[in-house]
Design a protein around this motif. Structure first.
Motif, short mmCIF file in Angstrom:
data_model
loop_
_atom_site.label_atom_id
_atom_site.label_comp_id
_atom_site.label_asym_id
_atom_site.label_seq_id
_atom_site.Cartn_x
_atom_site.Cartn_y
_atom_site.Cartn_z
N GLU A 186 -43.35 5.71 -0.21
CA GLU A 186 -44.13 4.28 -0.26
C GLU A 186 -45.30 4.75 -1.25
O GLU A 186 -45.60 3.70 -2.38
CB GLU A 186 -44.58 3.97 0.92
N GLN A 187 -45.82 5.75 -1.17
CA GLN A 187 -47.14 6.02 -2.17
C GLN A 187 -46.65 6.04 -3.65
O GLN A 187 -47.29 5.45 -4.48
CB GLN A 187 -47.74 7.26 -1.71
N ARG A 188 -45.37 6.55 -4.04
CA ARG A 188 -45.01 6.61 -5.35
C ARG A 188 -44.67 5.00 -5.75
O ARG A 188 -44.88 4.77 -6.97
CB ARG A 188 -43.73 7.53 -5.39
N VAL A 189 -44.26 4.18 -4.80
CA VAL A 189 -43.85 3.09 -5.35
C VAL A 189 -45.11 2.17 -5.65
O VAL A 189 -45.15 1.25 -6.58
CB VAL A 189 -43.27 2.25 -4.14
N ILE A 190 -46.14 2.44 -4.78
CA ILE A 190 -47.48 1.77 -4.91
C ILE A 190 -48.23 2.25 -6.27
O ILE A 190 -48.68 1.31 -7.20
CB ILE A 190 -48.25 2.13 -3.73
N GLU A 191 -48.03 3.44 -6.51
CA GLU A 191 -48.43 3.76 -8.03
C GLU A 191 -47.91 3.32 -9.13
O GLU A 191 -48.60 2.94 -10.16
CB GLU A 191 -48.48 5.50 -8.00
N ALA A 192 -46.30 3.16 -9.01
CA ALA A 192 -45.73 2.59 -10.16
C ALA A 192 -45.88 1.34 -10.37
O ALA A 192 -45.93 1.04 -11.20
CB ALA A 192 -43.90 3.02 -9.91
N LEU A 193 -46.10 0.46 -9.35
CA LEU A 193 -46.33 -1.13 -9.33
C LEU A 193 -47.71 -1.22 -9.91
O LEU A 193 -47.80 -1.86 -10.68
CB LEU A 193 -46.21 -1.66 -8.12
N GLN A 194 -48.71 -0.31 -9.39
CA GLN A 194 -50.06 -0.49 -10.18
C GLN A 194 -49.99 -0.04 -11.57
O GLN A 194 -50.79 -0.41 -12.36
CB GLN A 194 -51.04 0.30 -9.26
N ALA A 195 -49.25 0.97 -11.79
CA ALA A 195 -49.07 1.42 -13.36
C ALA A 195 -48.45 0.32 -14.41
O ALA A 195 -49.20 0.22 -15.53
CB ALA A 195 -48.06 2.45 -13.49
#
Length: 543
Positions: A407-416
């Motif tokens: 979930e943290q990686r998904v959040i980081e990818a969307l913010q990127a």
């Protein structure tokens, strides 16, 4: 067959006055077109431009009331002295395809794949002006010749899938002209075509307009083509017509803030330089991909479709190679070969020091996290049944990460990719086209790949959204250091993202070199032809 007599009436051919379109359903009402007024003069080409969702296509469809049953209208649409909004269904059926014809964006979905093109054009004429089959077929062949179909006497018996994209669009124009209409509505007639074909189709429409005295209502988001071919231009934003003027005046001195924003939305600038000492990450040597043509009862090989022939290239870490060429040039086949989505006939593909074709399926599967691809249609490549979080996390599940880390990686990818992380619980249909493409890029980048392949990632997007995606890709590459194989027929976008460019035609390499050299000093006639079609003598400044 008798032609429609020319009108001696004065005034505009079509007059739209304070048109509003409403849709009701699920207890609510929306109004995507509001108080739109304009006229189409006799013999002119009027272009309506704007982003997706601006209401331009809905306005065009309203003219013939090609709307679902929950649509409501107010205002007036007059064809000469006849009010169309209050016309009976029977009268509208008489007008459609006769007095007013329409060309749609994607000819393959507009043509019946089960019938030859001759029969489909014949049918249009038979509905409105019944005549003998021989006379109608003769007129069909004549129409195909007029729109530039080679060998029309034979092509009249072809099925749509046997024609190229440009030829199918020419067939659609022939169908639209079959009954000599007074008004031709062309809704994004060139979006799915390469730059050279776009120019050919608009030149054809312009010549037919002048030859037959047609009025043309052109719906488009391609401002370059509009500037070259339209007589006047109207600009729509959020359902309203915000500006209308002659083409020369509108482009030279736009009055509305949104028009100025739209005209300034050309992709521009250059990517950050490739780091010094960057290592080679991809090498392709004498690649050949030939698809066998099998005929007869025993399905013997009678020839080959030479999709790619003797192609070699290299790509360094942090570098973008733009791959350009017309449809059928082998661009996408190249992408599929690198990702092992198609088999190669001969040659070598070496990625990160390993020969791709020599790897077992299991070995290559573990390599896929370093080799990601983003496709042209973000809606078609995203599952409508999965939430954004599930879509982006799909590849992470194979890495054995905990749900919290995923979930943290998904959040980081969307913010990127500059999306609100809180939207990860929504579904693809709740996003715009540009947002869906950002989701597709996030899905690819969440695995932190070394090579990102983008296959026509901006062709379905509006110019303002294209510019946003270009800026996004340049920033992400500078931050993350991935290499990029950028496949596109949009040379303006390629110019803005590429360090080097490779030009393909009929599966073969035409020329390759630094982006500035290709765009400003091409040595092949074919590349010069592409540049002329894309920029019309207005090349960007050298970097």
């Amino acid at each position: 067959m008798p032609s429609t007599p020319a009108s001696n009436k004065s005034g505009p051919l079509l007059a739209i006055d304070r048109l509003s379109v409403r849709f009701s359903g699920n207890g609510r009402e929306t109004e995507p077109v509001r108080q739109v007024s304009f006229a189409v003069e006799r013999g002119e080409m009027l272009a309506i431009v704007g982003e997706s969702g601006s209401g331009k296509s809905l306005t065009a469809l309203s003219i013939l009331k090609l709307m679902p049953g929950n649509a409501g209208f107010s205002g007036s649409i007059r064809l000469e002295d006849e009010e169309l909004l209050t016309a009976s269904a029977k009268r509208l059926q008489e007008i459609r395809g006769d007095r007013i014809s329409m060309i749609f964006q994607e000819p393959m979905t507009s043509l019946n794949p089960l019938h030859i093109i001759g029969r489909q054009i014949d049918e249009i004429m038979m509905q409105h002006h019944p005549d003998t089959a021989a006379k109608i077929r003769g007129r069909t062949v004549e129409l195909l010749r007029e729109v530039g179909i080679p060998d029309p006497g034979k092509r009249v018996n072809s099925y749509p899938h046997e024609l190229s994209g440009g030829q199918r669009q020419r067939v659609m124009i022939a169908m639209a002209l079959a009954n000599r209409p007074a008004l031709l509505i062309a809704d994004e007639p060139t979006t799915a075509l390469d730059v050279t074909l776009q120019e050919q189709i608009l030149e054809l429409l312009k010549s037919l307009q002048q030859k037959h005295g047609l009025s043309v209502l052109l719906i488009s988001h391609d401002l370059g083509l509009v500037r070259r071919f339209a007589d006047r231009v109207g600009v729509m934003q959020q359902g309203q017509l915000v500006e209308i003027n002659t083409t020369l005046s509108l482009f030279a001195n736009p009055q509305h803030d949104y028009t100025r924003t739209l005209l300034a939305a050309e992709p521009e600038g250059h990517p950050a330089p490739v780091p010094e000492g960057a290592t080679q990450i991809l090498a392709i040597d004498n690649l050949r991909i030939w698809f066998p043509i099998r005929k007869g009862f025993l399905r013997r090989v009678s020839g080959h479709i030479k999709a790619v022939s003797n192609l070699s290239l290299s790509l360094r870490q942090g570098e973008t190679l733009g791959v350009v060429g017309e449809s059928g040039s082998g661009k996408s086949t190249l992408a599929f070969a690198v990702t092992r989505l198609t088999d190669i006939t001969d040659g070598r593909i070496v990625f990160m020091g390993q020969e791709v074709q020599a790897l077992s399926q299991n070995a290559f599967r573990s390599m896929r996290k370093d080799l990601q691809i983003v496709f042209q249609d973000p809606y078609g490549s995203l599952s409508p049944r999965l939430s954004v979080s599930q879509i982006v996390a799909e590849g992470l599940e194979l890495l054995g990460l905990s749900p919290e880390v995923q979930e943290q990686r998904v959040i980081e990818a969307l913010q990127a990719v500059e999306l609100d992380a809180e939207t990860r619980h929504r579904y693809p249909h709740e996003f715009s086209g540009g947002q869906r493409q950002r989701i597709a890029i996030a899905r690819a980048l969440v695995l932190k790949p070394k090579l990102l392949i983008l296959d026509e990632p901006t062709s379905a997007l509006d110019r303002t959204v294209q510019k946003q995606i270009v800026l996004l890709l340049r920033r992400l590459q500078a931050e993350l250091g991935f290499s990029c194989l950028f496949i596109s027929h949009d040379l303006k976008v390629v110019r803005a993202v590429s360090h080097r460019v490779l030009v393909m035609r009929h599966g073969e390499l035409v020329e390759t070199g630094l982006a500035d050299d290709i765009f400003h000093r091409p040595y092949s006639d074919y590349t010069r032809q592409l540049m002329k079609a894309a920029f019309a003598g207005d090349l960007p400044a050298a970097g």
